[in-house]
Structure formats: C-alpha cells, structure tokens
Enzyme design. Structure first.
Site, PDB file in Angstrom:
ATOM      1  N   LYS A   1       4.850  -4.273  -0.065  1.00 42.91           N
ATOM      2  CA  LYS A   1       3.409  -4.183  -0.337  1.00 42.91           C
ATOM      3  C   LYS A   1       3.114  -3.705  -1.749  1.00 42.91           C
ATOM      4  O   LYS A   1       2.103  -4.096  -2.347  1.00 42.91           O
ATOM      5  CB  LYS A   1       2.742  -3.248   0.684  1.00 42.91           C
ATOM      6  CG  LYS A   1       2.612  -3.855   2.077  1.00 42.91           C
ATOM      7  CD  LYS A   1       1.842  -2.938   3.008  1.00 42.91           C
ATOM      8  CE  LYS A   1       1.644  -3.593   4.371  1.00 42.91           C
ATOM      9  NZ  LYS A   1       0.872  -2.748   5.299  1.00 42.91           N
TER      10      LYS A   1
ATOM     11  N   ASP B   1       2.392   2.386   4.274  1.00 40.11           N
ATOM     12  CA  ASP B   1       1.813   1.956   3.002  1.00 40.11           C
ATOM     13  C   ASP B   1       2.126   2.903   1.850  1.00 40.11           C
ATOM     14  O   ASP B   1       1.572   2.763   0.759  1.00 40.11           O
ATOM     15  CB  ASP B   1       0.281   1.842   3.135  1.00 40.11           C
ATOM     16  CG  ASP B   1      -0.123   0.875   4.228  1.00 40.11           C
ATOM     17  OD1 ASP B   1       0.531  -0.167   4.355  1.00 40.11           O
ATOM     18  OD2 ASP B   1      -1.084   1.171   4.951  1.00 40.11           O
TER      19      ASP B   1
ATOM     20  N   ASP C   1      -3.439   2.811   5.952  1.00 38.64           N
ATOM     21  CA  ASP C   1      -3.479   3.838   6.992  1.00 38.64           C
ATOM     22  C   ASP C   1      -2.441   4.919   6.770  1.00 38.64           C
ATOM     23  O   ASP C   1      -2.331   5.852   7.556  1.00 38.64           O
ATOM     24  CB  ASP C   1      -3.318   3.217   8.381  1.00 38.64           C
ATOM     25  CG  ASP C   1      -2.014   2.436   8.527  1.00 38.64           C
ATOM     26  OD1 ASP C   1      -1.116   2.610   7.674  1.00 38.64           O
ATOM     27  OD2 ASP C   1      -1.885   1.673   9.493  1.00 38.64           O
TER      28      ASP C   1
ATOM     29  N   THR D   1      -1.360  -8.003   4.455  1.00 40.68           N
ATOM     30  CA  THR D   1      -0.982  -7.892   5.856  1.00 40.68           C
ATOM     31  C   THR D   1       0.370  -8.558   6.087  1.00 40.68           C
ATOM     32  O   THR D   1       0.782  -9.434   5.321  1.00 40.68           O
ATOM     33  CB  THR D   1      -2.042  -8.548   6.760  1.00 40.68           C
ATOM     34  OG1 THR D   1      -1.625  -8.477   8.114  1.00 40.68           O
ATOM     35  CG2 THR D   1      -2.259 -10.007   6.391  1.00 40.68           C
ATOM     36  N   GLY D   2       1.018  -8.142   7.142  1.00 44.79           N
ATOM     37  CA  GLY D   2       2.246  -8.798   7.567  1.00 44.79           C
ATOM     38  C   GLY D   2       1.974  -9.931   8.529  1.00 44.79           C
ATOM     39  O   GLY D   2       2.888 -10.616   8.977  1.00 44.79           O
TER      40      GLY D   2
ATOM     41  N   ASP E   1      -5.264  -2.728   3.305  1.00 47.28           N
ATOM     42  CA  ASP E   1      -4.334  -3.103   4.368  1.00 47.28           C
ATOM     43  C   ASP E   1      -5.185  -3.578   5.544  1.00 47.28           C
ATOM     44  O   ASP E   1      -6.275  -3.048   5.772  1.00 47.28           O
ATOM     45  CB  ASP E   1      -3.491  -1.892   4.758  1.00 47.28           C
ATOM     46  CG  ASP E   1      -2.542  -2.215   5.900  1.00 47.28           C
ATOM     47  OD1 ASP E   1      -1.824  -3.211   5.796  1.00 47.28           O
ATOM     48  OD2 ASP E   1      -2.547  -1.468   6.895  1.00 47.28           O
ATOM     49  N   LYS E   2      -4.705  -4.580   6.289  1.00 43.88           N
ATOM     50  CA  LYS E   2      -5.544  -5.132   7.352  1.00 43.88           C
ATOM     51  C   LYS E   2      -5.526  -4.292   8.617  1.00 43.88           C
ATOM     52  O   LYS E   2      -6.535  -3.723   9.023  1.00 43.88           O
ATOM     53  CB  LYS E   2      -5.115  -6.563   7.702  1.00 43.88           C
ATOM     54  CG  LYS E   2      -6.003  -7.203   8.798  1.00 43.88           C
ATOM     55  CD  LYS E   2      -5.559  -8.587   9.179  1.00 43.88           C
ATOM     56  CE  LYS E   2      -4.510  -8.576  10.258  1.00 43.88           C
ATOM     57  NZ  LYS E   2      -4.980  -8.084  11.569  1.00 43.88           N
ATOM     58  N   THR E   3      -4.361  -4.184   9.227  1.00 48.11           N
ATOM     59  CA  THR E   3      -4.282  -3.559  10.535  1.00 48.11           C
ATOM     60  C   THR E   3      -4.497  -2.062  10.458  1.00 48.11           C
ATOM     61  O   THR E   3      -3.819  -1.359   9.719  1.00 48.11           O
ATOM     62  CB  THR E   3      -2.910  -3.847  11.188  1.00 48.11           C
ATOM     63  OG1 THR E   3      -2.696  -5.250  11.214  1.00 48.11           O
ATOM     64  CG2 THR E   3      -2.860  -3.281  12.593  1.00 48.11           C
TER      65      THR E   3
END
Length: 703
Positions: A565, A588, A584, A537-538, A385-387
């Site tokens: 996701k 998720d 995180d 990512t969104g 996941d990015k953020t």
C-alpha cells in the site's frame, strides 16, 4: 465460513518530541521551584503557574500603589503633595525593592536560565530591563546617581505579572478541557461477584476480567466488552459524536462514557493507562510538546529580537549620552528593552496549539504530531483505505430477487437455514430478516457443505443456501426471470447466494460490504475543496470500481496487498501530490508512515497507533474534512499572531528609543510596559477565536 464454505465472490479484500516553544520553556524555568513540575505535565502545570503569577501580581499591585503615590514625578505632574512622615522617603526604595525581588523573581530566574542555556529570549530581555531599572533607582536613592525610576519599575513588574497571569490562565483553560476528561470517571463501580451479587468498590480495586454493572445514567468505569444487556451510550467525550450510539452484547464501551438507556454488564479489559481516555491524553500531551515549523520560526524570531533589542539599547544609550542626556540614555534604553520583549511572539504559537489540540480532542480528532496538523492544510490528495474506512467492514443484504416475487417468504427460509451459521454472510442474511420483520421459521437438520453452502429442513422441506458451486454441484440453472438482476450484482463483484428448494433455484440474494453514509458526504466536501480523492483496496477490480463509482472517487488502486500500500502513496507523491493516507491502522502502518499526513480512523481503544500523526477516535470519514479545516484555521491564527507580534516590536522599538523626542513625543517607560502587555492580550484574544471553528461532522454538507 468455517461451516459454510460458499463458492462466492467475497467482498472481503484487505483483510488478508522535542521541547516547547520559548514561552513554555521560560515559564518552566521561572516557576519550577514554585509549582514543583514543568509544563510538560499538562493540565496542572499551567494552572499552577497561573496561581503563582496571580498571587505575585496581587501583592505587587498592593505594594506598587504607595510607590506610585509617593513618586516625585507623579506629584509634580498632577500637582499634589503626598503626606510626609518620618521615613516617607523610604517608601519607594523599600517597597520597590520588595516588588523587584518578589514580583520580579520569576523573570530574574528565567533570565539566568536563558543565559546559562545560551538561548536568549523574552525572560532575558525582561530580566535585563528590570535589573537595570532597579540598579539605577537604588544608586539614585543612595545618592550615587540621578535617575530614580522606582514607580516605573514597580508598574513594569506588576503589568508583566498581570500579562503572564492572563496568559497562563488562557493556556491552562485550553489544557484544562482535557484534564476535565479524567474527572468524568466515576470514583466507584458496581462489581458483579461470582454468586451474581453486586458490590460497590473503588475503581482502583477493579481488575481486568471483572464484570461491572452500569445502570442507566451511570458512567462506564473502565474499557470493556458488554456481556449482558443493551442500550444507548453517550461517547461524545471520546468520539465527538453528538448522538448516543446503540450498544449490545459483544459491543465495546469505553471508560467515562454514559449509559443513557438500558443497563449493561461489562467485562473490564483495560484499566488506568491502558484505557482509551488515557491514550487520548497521552496523544494530546505529545502533540503539545512536539514542535512545528511555525514554532521553530517563532523561536528564531524571538532570539533575533533579543539581539535586535540589545543592539538598539546600546545605540540608544550611546546616542543620548553623546547628546549630553545621561538620564534619558538610561530611561530610553530600559524602555527599549521592555517594549522589545517578545512576549506576544512567544505566546503566538503555543496558545494556538493548546486551543487547537484541546478542541480537536473534544471532537474526536486526536493530533499526535503538530507537524502532521500543519501539513494537512496543504494536502491536495487523500488516499482512503476501503474496508473499515469508506465501508463498515461488515456485510449486509443489499438486494434480493425471487421467481414468484414473494421475497419476504424466501428471505425467511434463507434466514432459517443460515441461523446456525457463524459466517459473516450468514449473519448478514439473518440480520436482514430481523430488520425486515419477517417471521423466521425453525429449521432442523442443519448441515454445512464445504465450499458449497449450507442446508436444513424447514417445515418438512429441504432448503439449501449457497454460492455458484452449489448450483454446479446440483446442475441447476438460474431462472430467466432472475438473470438480469444477478448479472448486475456480479458485474460489481457482489457476493451472490442462491436459495434452492425442492431442487429448484427459487431466489437469490446479494450481500456486500456496506458503504458508510458519511463517506459520500466526506468525498463531496473534499472535492469541493479541490482535493483529489483516491481509494486503495485488496478487493478485486470490479468490486473496487463499483464502490468508487458509487462514491465518486477519482482514482482506484485495486488488488493491492497490504504490504504494497505504501507504494501507492509513493506513486501519488511522485506525481506532485501532498498526500494524506486514511486507514484503519490495522495493516496500513507502512502507508500511514509514508504519507505526508497519516490519519488512522476508527481507532477505538487503540489510540496509540505509532504510524499515524492524527488519530480519529470515531469511524466517521467526514472528520478528515474537519482536520483540514482545523489545520487551515490554526495556521492562519499562527501567522496572524506572528505578524502582529513581530510587526508591533519592529514599529515600537524606534518609539521607545526616542526617535521622535525632537518633536516632543517621548514614550514613558510605564506606557511601554502597558503597550507590550496589550500586544500580548491582542494575540491571546485572537487565538481564542479558534474556539469558534465547527468540527462537528454534521457541519460537513452532504451535497
């Protein structure tokens, strides 16, 4: 921002058990009445078992010495005569009986429990062996039979007790490392009273909402939020991070961490079982109680070995009896039962697991499910996941350009205007000015312009800061000297803020979600290991592609809703990948559950994330590489131990049965017991090498 609605491209995307193995079960049964609890209660269980086996070993050894000394066999072999006295003939029967019932009691009760549960294993084999040896010796002492093996029986039980004592010490040490974490909590805390005074109270008297003072060098008594003060905090016992981390007002601290610089006032928000420390201990206990495929294999092998030993024992008895040697039939069959005990086989998996989970927890890697750890070795695709995972989830100023080239001047003016705003982008501008060291002037007349930006008066001049909507409203154009830089920022989806003074665009700033420095090192190492790296990512496609290009990511899933996701995980799995999802843990959960291995990163106090099999206490993505390294090393040790334990028994059983008696080689019963215990020691030593694996983040190369 509620008071700062810039029209801008945001880079804020996504926010929108079981039983133990056979060895554990056997010790629970054997020592339940002595230790008062089962091994499932980690920490004290193995230590209690070790103490019980130690005490039984010492007394049994003391009683075994005269039994061996008065053995007729030993006297004949060594050519000496033991002193005779009235009743000396009873030394072996009396002391041997005490050793059998006192020293052998854990094995006898364990054997009965296995028989009742119809789950044969090591205890049943040992119980059968010592019971047959005792029965034969007792009948011989009464003159009913001709085979007396008191000294072999006593040596066997003593050696077995020594082996079990050493094993329990090894397992207890592995789990004791975790139990020691709880001892790091201070007994008392300094609570701040309503009138500002400080009183010393027991930790048990603290309540949620209390404010405690933690002085330099002191330990934080409970999880909480800093309300006053700043300093560095050593959280190595929780996150594995070797260096103290800076903490200031508004930051979180966890129980048992050490304040190494400055003093803090902390508002308690979690106590007892709700703290991070308690959560870590629960996760480790859960991991050690869960069963892996390898453990199931070991249990099946132990049961199979029991039947093999029984069959071999029956064949041995029948063969030697037909050869007209009933004494040999008895001693050889007992030796077969002894040497076939799956002692090392039962220890092969639990000890590796205990060491692995304890070591990983001390390095901030919390294994909830042993199956997840076992699968990690075969993962060939990691989906990040990015953020909040690859990036910090916090905006920072990453670029600036001005018409006159005086960037510091315009940064100071922008920070002055943004100082009263609480928006994340505004805070990023103010933080950048503070870090740069520019002097920020005072501003007056702060005003928020919904959807456009903010404005204020600085030094008598009107200054506005906002996004593209601000320029459209005031019909302003971007100066030629700034266009190329701004176009570059826009191409990667960065947020652009414009500084407007005296009706002109004087400067522009770009604010982006910060990429973690550790992310690049983690991805490089995963690539070195041949693992495909994907990111989800969104964010808008251009934002995602820019981050992916910077980090060298192989595949990007962009503009994905949180609830979708898990579809990306399924897509990778359908293409034949074994997938680890790293997120995180906030939105998720479905993807973490869908993945072959779910890894929650940066969990902080939320260590009880149900959807992840592995939880990383820190927010360092390099720990994913450490998990894979731990998985491979643990699995390798398990297989080595299984091969040794099973192979040893398969080779040793024929020797115990006396297949080489025709060439003069006969394996004594006591030697068989020594060899069996030696096999266990080898397995235990091999498992200890797992402690050498380096799980520290700095062990991952940066390039």
């Amino acid at each position: 921002m509620s008071d700062h609605q810039h029209d801008r491209h945001s880079s804020h995307p996504d926010e929108a058990p079981q039983t133990h193995g056979v060895r554990h079960r056997e010790h629970d049964t054997a020592e339940h009445e002595h230790s008062g609890h089962h091994e499932g209660h980690h920490g004290g269980g193995h230590e209690g078992h070790a103490a019980v086996f130690r005490d039984r070993f010492r007394l049994s050894l003391l009683l075994t010495v005269p039994v061996v000394f008065y053995s007729h066999h030993l006297q004949d072999w060594l050519g000496y005569s033991a002193p005779a006295f009235p009743g000396s003939s009873l030394v072996a029967p009396v002391l041997g009986t005490v050793v059998f019932f006192y020293g052998g009691w854990p094995f006898l009760t364990g054997a009965m429990e296995e028989a009742r549960e119809r789950r044969p294993g090591m205890m049943l084999l040992i119980g059968m062996a010592i019971a047959v040896a005792f029965g034969a010796s007792l009948t011989a002492s009464l003159g009913w039979f001709d085979v007396e093996v008191w000294w072999e029986l006593c040596l066997l039980i003593t050696i077995m007790l020594l082996g079990h004592w050493m094993e329990m010490r090894a397992v207890g040490q592995a789990q004791g490392a975790l139990a020691a974490l709880a001892e790091l909590l201070p007994d008392e805390a300094e609570r701040v009273t309503g009138d500002g005074e400080v009183e010393r109270v027991c930790i048990g008297d603290l309540a949620v909402g209390d404010v405690v003072l933690v002085r330099p060098g002191g330990r934080v008594p409970a999880d909480g939020v800093i309300v006053q003060g700043a300093g560095e905090v050593d959280e190595s016992m929780i996150t594995g991070e070797s260096k103290p981390v800076p903490r200031e007002a508004g930051g979180r601290v966890v129980a048992a961490s050490v304040v190494v610089g400055g003093s803090l006032r902390v508002r308690v928000d979690a106590l007892g079982e709700d703290t991070t420390l308690a959560g870590i201990q629960r996760l480790v206990a859960q991991a050690q109680e869960s069963r892996s495929h390898t453990q199931v294999l070991a249990d099946r092998a132990a049961a199979l070995l029991f039947y093999l030993a029984v069959i071999a024992g029956v064949i041995t008895v029948a063969t030697w009896a037909l050869l007209g040697q009933p004494d040999a039939a008895l001693t050889r069959s007992v030796t077969v039962l002894i040497i076939a005990c799956p002692h090392a086989l039962g220890l092969a998996i639990p000890l590796v697991t205990s060491i692995a989970t304890a070591k990983s927890a001390r390095n901030g890697v919390l294994v909830k499910d042993r199956l997840a750890l076992e699968r990690m070795r075969s993962v060939n695709a990691v989906l990040f996941d990015k953020t909040g995972t690859l990036t910090k989830g916090e905006h920072a100023l990453t670029g600036m350009v001005s018409v006159d080239g005086d960037d510091d001047h315009w940064l100071a003016l922008a920070a002055a205007v943004e100082a009263d705003s609480e928006h994340p982008l505004a805070r990023a501008v103010v933080a950048a000015a503070r870090e740069t060291g520019v002097e920020v002037p005072d501003a007056s007349g702060f005003q928020s312009m919904a959807g456009r930006g903010v404005r204020a008066r600085v030094g008598g001049a009107g200054v506005a800061v906002g996004g593209p909507a601000l320029l459209r409203e005031q019909e302003l154009k971007i100066p030629e000297a700034m266009r190329d830089r701004i176009a570059e920022w826009r191409s990667r989806g960065a947020s652009v803020l414009y500084v407007v003074a005296e009706g002109k665009v004087s400067a522009a700033l770009t604010v982006e979600d910060q990429i973690r420095d550790e992310s690049r090192a983690a991805i490089q190492e995963l690539h070195r290991l041949g693992v495909r790296v994907a990111m989800i990512t969104g964010d808008a496609r251009q934002v995602a592609d820019a981050v992916a290009a910077d980090l060298g990511i192989d595949e990007v899933f962009a503009e994905v809703l949180p609830e979708d996701k898990d579809a990306a995980v399924t897509d990778l799995q359908q293409r034949g990948y074994t997938v680890a999802m790293v997120g995180d843990g906030v939105n998720d959960a479905p993807a973490l559950a869908r993945a072959d291995v779910g890894i929650a990163i940066g969990a902080g106090t939320d260590v009880a994330i149900e959807s992840a099999g592995i939880v990383l206490a820190s927010d360092d993505p390099r720990a994913v590489v450490a998990v894979r390294r731990l998985s491979q090393a643990s699995y390798r040790k398990m297989l080595q131990n299984l091969w040794w334990a099973a192979g040893y028994n398969i080779l040793a059983i024929p020797l115990a049965a006396g297949v080489f008696a025709s060439v003069g080689f006969v394996l004594p019963m006591a030697v068989g017991a020594v060899l069996m215990s030696l096999s266990t020691i080898i397995v235990a030593i091999n498992a200890q090498f797992l402690r050498r694996i380096d799980l520290q983040p700095q062990a991952v190369p940066a390039g």
